[in-house]
Design a protein around this motif. Structure first.
Motif, short mmCIF file in Angstrom:
data_model
loop_
_atom_site.label_atom_id
_atom_site.label_comp_id
_atom_site.label_asym_id
_atom_site.label_seq_id
_atom_site.Cartn_x
_atom_site.Cartn_y
_atom_site.Cartn_z
N TYR A 1 -16.91 37.62 -62.31
CA TYR A 1 -17.33 36.40 -62.99
C TYR A 1 -18.52 35.76 -62.27
O TYR A 1 -19.50 35.34 -62.88
N PHE B 1 -21.55 37.78 -63.02
CA PHE B 1 -21.97 37.55 -64.41
C PHE B 1 -22.78 36.26 -64.51
O PHE B 1 -23.85 36.23 -65.13
N LEU B 2 -22.28 35.21 -63.87
CA LEU B 2 -22.97 33.92 -63.93
C LEU B 2 -24.34 34.00 -63.27
O LEU B 2 -25.31 33.40 -63.73
N GLU C 1 -26.16 36.69 -63.16
CA GLU C 1 -27.00 37.43 -64.10
C GLU C 1 -27.50 36.53 -65.22
O GLU C 1 -28.54 36.80 -65.82
N MET C 2 -26.73 35.49 -65.53
CA MET C 2 -27.14 34.56 -66.58
C MET C 2 -28.29 33.67 -66.09
O MET C 2 -28.80 32.84 -66.83
N GLY C 3 -28.64 33.82 -64.82
CA GLY C 3 -29.76 33.06 -64.29
C GLY C 3 -29.34 31.82 -63.53
O GLY C 3 -30.17 30.98 -63.19
N TYR C 4 -28.04 31.67 -63.30
CA TYR C 4 -27.56 30.50 -62.56
C TYR C 4 -27.45 30.82 -61.07
O TYR C 4 -27.28 31.96 -60.69
N GLU D 1 -22.61 23.29 -70.21
CA GLU D 1 -21.17 23.49 -70.33
C GLU D 1 -20.88 24.97 -70.21
O GLU D 1 -21.58 25.78 -70.82
N LEU D 2 -19.84 25.31 -69.47
CA LEU D 2 -19.50 26.73 -69.37
C LEU D 2 -18.54 27.14 -70.47
O LEU D 2 -18.51 28.28 -70.89
N HIS D 3 -17.73 26.19 -70.92
CA HIS D 3 -16.74 26.52 -71.95
C HIS D 3 -17.06 25.74 -73.22
O HIS D 3 -17.12 24.52 -73.19
N GLY E 1 -25.69 39.96 -70.85
CA GLY E 1 -25.12 38.67 -71.24
C GLY E 1 -26.15 37.62 -71.62
O GLY E 1 -26.01 36.96 -72.65
N TYR E 2 -27.17 37.49 -70.82
CA TYR E 2 -28.15 36.43 -71.07
C TYR E 2 -28.86 36.63 -72.41
O TYR E 2 -29.09 35.69 -73.16
N MET F 1 -26.69 35.60 -75.33
CA MET F 1 -26.71 34.15 -75.46
C MET F 1 -28.00 33.69 -76.17
O MET F 1 -27.96 32.86 -77.07
N ALA G 1 -21.51 29.98 -70.85
CA ALA G 1 -21.43 31.26 -70.16
C ALA G 1 -19.98 31.70 -69.93
O ALA G 1 -19.67 32.88 -70.00
N LEU H 1 -18.66 32.98 -73.23
CA LEU H 1 -19.27 34.29 -73.49
C LEU H 1 -18.61 35.37 -72.63
O LEU H 1 -18.28 36.45 -73.12
N TYR H 2 -18.38 35.05 -71.38
CA TYR H 2 -17.76 36.00 -70.47
C TYR H 2 -16.38 36.42 -70.97
O TYR H 2 -16.05 37.61 -71.03
N LEU I 1 -16.79 38.59 -74.18
CA LEU I 1 -17.24 39.96 -73.89
C LEU I 1 -16.08 40.80 -73.36
O LEU I 1 -15.91 41.95 -73.75
N ASN I 2 -15.26 40.21 -72.49
CA ASN I 2 -14.13 40.95 -71.95
C ASN I 2 -13.10 41.28 -73.02
O ASN I 2 -12.57 42.39 -73.06
N ARG J 1 -28.63 46.55 -62.01
CA ARG J 1 -28.08 45.27 -61.57
C ARG J 1 -27.42 44.52 -62.71
O ARG J 1 -26.35 43.97 -62.57
N LYS J 2 -28.07 44.52 -63.88
CA LYS J 2 -27.51 43.77 -64.98
C LYS J 2 -26.68 44.67 -65.89
O LYS J 2 -27.12 45.74 -66.27
N LYS J 3 -25.51 44.20 -66.22
CA LYS J 3 -24.60 44.97 -67.04
C LYS J 3 -24.97 44.79 -68.51
O LYS J 3 -25.02 43.68 -69.01
#
Lengths: 195, 109
Positions: A66, A69-70, A72-75, A127-129, B27-28, B31, B46, B49-50, B53-54, B71-73
């Motif tokens: 997790y 993943f975050l 990779e989202m650029g955070y 927001e994450l959720h 993922g990005y 989105m 995020a 989304l996570y 995806l799972n 690096r990026k899945k």
């Protein structure tokens, strides 16, 4: 020039999030976290936004997955401890966690109960959720540890006829109620809407 | 006869993720795809989304692709996922035609 602050937020995740966002508004962004430590460097006021995410129920691998993943989202993502733990010796038992995360050891998941997630401010809310179902799920994860504490204090209070433990049980009842009401609210919304 | 009687409806988030993965994305990009296609109406967190995806991966509707060393899945949709998306499209066609008949013509915009 970095600035160091020492703060204890315990289970008050929203208070921690608000404080971090205030720091950002004042022109400070996080560069490092420690047990009680938050180290900041200067940035443009309001340059970043923060979310504090509770992940103690996740196993080590899932927490890492997790986290990655975050990123990779650029955070930017920081691990943070919640400074609230009940322990037996050096091992912490988390019956409310998922498989693989129930025994928290120092190396794996202990002191890594939270993620502080930092996003470059693009003017949109952070927001994450976002879906009702997912929010309900997230609040359940927040409620369960408090619910267990409540049960434990209650049992011990009755067995030991202790007023102090009874008071502790009452205190842990507060977050249970707060999170439960969030769960119910989102569940109600989810009956007709997805997000 | 329709063969989409069984299977149930997808959530909007699920359907959009499936659509986005007809071409492989990380993922990005998923989105961004959703935000762009909906003109910002559907903005996915995020964490949500996570989780999605799972779940979709568990269902076998999407799978990771490309070299796992990267690096990026990245994910892409599976044959089963495409079948699901087709059924959903048929269901939505039905829904739109019923709704148009009752609420009135299709005035988009």
């Amino acid at each position: 020039m970095s600035k160091k602050y020492y703060r204890f937020f315990g289970g008050l995740l929203t208070a921690q999030e608000n404080w971090l966002n205030k720091m950002s508004e004042k022109g400070y962004r996080l560069i490092r976290t420690g047990k009680l430590l938050y180290e900041f460097e200067e940035c443009k006021p309001g340059q970043v936004k923060y979310c504090v995410e509770f992940i103690a129920q996740k196993s080590k691998n899932n927490a890492k997955d997790y986290h990655d993943f975050l990123e990779e989202m650029g955070y930017s993502v920081f691990y943070k401890n919640i400074n609230l733990n009940y322990s037996v010796g050096r091992v912490r038992w988390r019956p409310w966690a998922e498989k693989g995360g129930r025994i928290a050891t120092n190396a794996a998941t202990f002191n890594r109960e939270l993620l502080i997630v930092e996003k470059e401010n693009d003017g949109k809310p952070f927001e994450l959720h976002t879906s009702y179902e997912d929010k309900e799920n997230y609040y359940s994860n927040l409620r369960d540890p408090w619910f267990l504490l409540l049960l434990m204090f209650e049992v011990f209070a009755v067995v030991n006829r202790s007023v102090i433990l009874g008071a502790a049980a009452l205190i842990s009842l507060i977050p249970v109620i707060v999170y439960q009401s969030q769960i119910m609210k989102n569940r109600r919304e989810a009956r007709t809407k997805e997000w | 006869m329709r063969d989409n009687v069984k299977g149930g409806a997808l959530t909007e988030v699920t359907f959009y993720i499936l659509l986005s993965l007809y071409t492989p994305k990380h993922g990005y990009a998923v989105m961004q795809f959703i935000e762009e296609k909906t003109g910002g109406r559907l903005s996915l967190g995020a964490g949500t989304l996570y989780g999605a995806l799972n779940s979709l991966q568990e269902k076998g509707w999407i799978e990771p692709c490309g070299d796992s060393e990267g690096r990026k899945k990245e994910y892409h949709i599976t044959a089963q996922g495409k079948e699901t998306a087709e059924k959903e499209l048929a269901r939505l066609h039905e829904l739109v035609s019923v709704a148009s008949g009752i609420v009135g013509g299709t005035h988009y915009e």
